[in-house]
Scaffold this active site. Structure first.
Site, PDB file in Angstrom:
ATOM      1  N   ALA A  63       0.792  -1.415  -0.096  1.00  0.00           N
ATOM      2  CA  ALA A  63      -0.094   0.011  -0.037  1.00  0.00           C
ATOM      3  C   ALA A  63       0.763   1.342  -0.014  1.00  0.00           C
ATOM      4  O   ALA A  63       0.212   2.540  -0.013  1.00  0.00           O
ATOM      5  CB  ALA A  63      -0.906  -0.088   1.366  1.00  0.00           C
ATOM      6  N   ASN A  64       2.188   1.368   0.104  1.00  0.00           N
ATOM      7  CA  ASN A  64       3.011   2.336   0.107  1.00  0.00           C
ATOM      8  C   ASN A  64       3.319   3.065  -1.315  1.00  0.00           C
ATOM      9  O   ASN A  64       3.882   3.948  -1.151  1.00  0.00           O
ATOM     10  CB  ASN A  64       4.081   1.910   1.048  1.00  0.00           C
ATOM     11  N   TYR A 102       5.820 -13.736 -14.859  1.00  0.00           N
ATOM     12  CA  TYR A 102       4.782 -13.025 -14.544  1.00  0.00           C
ATOM     13  C   TYR A 102       3.311 -13.437 -15.093  1.00  0.00           C
ATOM     14  O   TYR A 102       2.319 -13.327 -14.390  1.00  0.00           O
ATOM     15  CB  TYR A 102       5.059 -11.511 -15.102  1.00  0.00           C
ATOM     16  N   GLY A 146       2.434   3.179  -5.729  1.00  0.00           N
ATOM     17  CA  GLY A 146       1.576   2.768  -6.987  1.00  0.00           C
ATOM     18  C   GLY A 146       0.192   2.803  -6.717  1.00  0.00           C
ATOM     19  O   GLY A 146      -0.084   3.451  -6.009  1.00  0.00           O
ATOM     20  N   ILE A 147      -0.277   1.562  -7.546  1.00  0.00           N
ATOM     21  CA  ILE A 147      -1.724   1.501  -7.445  1.00  0.00           C
ATOM     22  C   ILE A 147      -2.095   1.150  -5.830  1.00  0.00           C
ATOM     23  O   ILE A 147      -3.317   1.647  -5.677  1.00  0.00           O
ATOM     24  CB  ILE A 147      -2.220   0.442  -8.440  1.00  0.00           C
ATOM     25  N   GLY A 148      -1.414   0.496  -5.164  1.00  0.00           N
ATOM     26  CA  GLY A 148      -1.699  -0.080  -3.839  1.00  0.00           C
ATOM     27  C   GLY A 148      -1.725   1.501  -2.888  1.00  0.00           C
ATOM     28  O   GLY A 148      -2.685   1.488  -2.101  1.00  0.00           O
ATOM     29  N   SER A 198      -4.056  -9.590 -13.800  1.00  0.00           N
ATOM     30  CA  SER A 198      -3.378  -8.837 -15.059  1.00  0.00           C
ATOM     31  C   SER A 198      -4.038  -9.692 -16.335  1.00  0.00           C
ATOM     32  O   SER A 198      -4.212 -10.768 -16.420  1.00  0.00           O
ATOM     33  CB  SER A 198      -1.990  -8.581 -15.208  1.00  0.00           C
TER      34      SER A 198
END
Length: 403
Positions: free
Chosen positions: A124-125, A283, A127-129, A252
């Site tokens: 959560a720190n 990935y 980008g999207i998070g 994704s």
């Protein structure tokens, strides 16, 4: 009736109003009549009895009712609840989705008060998070930051508190490269909270050079799938303690290019040796694992009241996940004017975590806040079952060593 760009637009001479208890009705000023059903669609709607987040009702000196938005300093005679109607399920036969790829997480949450929700977001720190955590925290949700770096998480929380000083954020260290850390995180979470309303499995890595975790597994596989699998299992009692819990697994569209099959699914393929490692395929494979995991969770937990979704944040999202491959950093620098913003990328996770239209819907793959059909492999029940069993075995092997 005149033509309209939207079937929800009212015809001339009609007005929408709402009762104190939240039932919407329609007034025809020409005929001086009222009715409960929308004059175009025939649908009956209602709104919450409570006002949307940050709105309050006031009565002026003449006795007229006004509505004021506290932070935006807006005053209006129109009941703000009318902006957030719900179609009564008894009168409709389909779900209407009003958000898309251009919607932001804050737009999805507009008017919602999440003060009664506890959400855990991994990674959560940044980008999207971070945008997901920020958006939820700005609407009074208690947000738990599951992050590897405490310093980075503290910086992220300080950015949120700069916008909302009373934001309810908790930081607990979580290193997804270590099942021991996952177990310690779960124990710490249980000390602080007895329930979990929203679990967003967001953290991920892309195009890593070949590395093994301390548990001996290829890093992309463990960080993006195996540790999230273990975390969810550990927190299942707290999830089941919530009234209407939701689990969101960030996947994704890359899952469509996986080479996993029922026949080749094995530890050697998911966590290959150095000479067989291909970062892109690793990935693709783990993103397929995300959807297979979500589908199995749905089948196991839906009857217990848990809704589960897998989501694609969107194509061409400029985020920190590309930091490990210089080619993609250059590509996204060139394409950045055409990419999705992080706020837009966070919208689908937030939508699945909070939208009332999904109350009875689970086990679906969402893209751009809309249901999307995943690959045939992602819908393979036997493959998802084998992955679940293999994941449990791989975790058991590690726990036998560290306990």
């Amino acid at each position: 009736m005149e033509d309209s760009d939207s079937e929800d637009d009212l015809p001339p001479c009609w007005e929408e109003r709402v009762t104190i208890d939240g039932n919407i009705y329609y007034v025809n000023h020409l005929t001086k009549t009222t009715q409960w059903f929308h004059p175009r669609t025939g649908v009956k709607k209602c709104v919450s009895e409570e006002l949307p987040f940050e709105w309050k009702k006031i009565v002026d000196t003449s006795g007229k009712i006004l509505y004021k938005h506290e932070s935006k300093d807006i005053t209006t005679h129109t009941d703000p609840r009318l902006a957030f109607p719900h179609e009564l399920k008894k009168y409709v036969d389909r779900v209407r989705y009003k958000f898309d790829g251009s919607s932001t997480a804050l737009e999805v949450l507009n008017g919602l008060n999440l003060s009664n929700k506890i959400a855990l977001i991994t990674g959560a720190n940044t980008g999207i998070g971070f945008e997901t955590a920020y958006s939820l925290a700005m609407h009074n949700c208690c947000v738990v930051f599951g992050c590897r770096s405490i310093n980075a998480a503290e910086e992220a929380v300080s950015k949120i508190k700069a916008r909302r000083n009373n934001a309810n954020c908790t930081i607990i260290e979580l290193n997804l490269s270590s099942l021991k850390s996952v177990k310690q995180f779960a124990a710490e979470f249980k000390k602080k909270f007895n329930r979990l309303d929203i679990l967003i499995l967001n953290a991920g890595v892309f195009a890593l050079p070949y590395t093994l975790t301390e548990d001996g597994y290829e890093s992309t596989f463990q960080i993006c799938h195996l540790s999230h699998f273990y975390l969810t299992k550990l927190l299942e009692p707290e999830i089941l303690n919530a009234s209407f819990p939701r689990i969101i697994v960030v996947s994704s569209e890359s899952h469509r290019y996986s080479n996993l099959t029922e026949r080749n699914l094995s530890e050697a393929v998911l966590s290959p040796p150095y000479n067989k490692y291909r970062s892109l395929m690793a990935y693709n494979n783990v993103k397929l694992c995300n959807i297979l995991f979500a589908n199995q969770l749905h089948m196991r937990l839906y009857t217990k009241g848990v809704n589960v979704y897998s989501v694609h944040p969107g194509n061409l999202v400029y985020s920190n996940i590309w930091r490990n491959w210089w080619f993609y950093k250059v590509l996204f620098y060139i394409c950045r004017p055409f990419t999705k913003s992080l706020q837009q990328a966070a919208s689908t996770s937030v939508f699945c975590a909070t939208s009332a239209v999904l109350d009875k819907i689970s086990g679906i793959y969402y893209n751009n806040c809309f249901p999307c059909e995943p690959s045939k492999s992602a819908m393979n029940y036997i493959l998802s079952q084998k992955l679940w069993q293999m994941s449990e075995e791989l975790i058991r092997k590690v726990l036998e060593k560290i306990e």
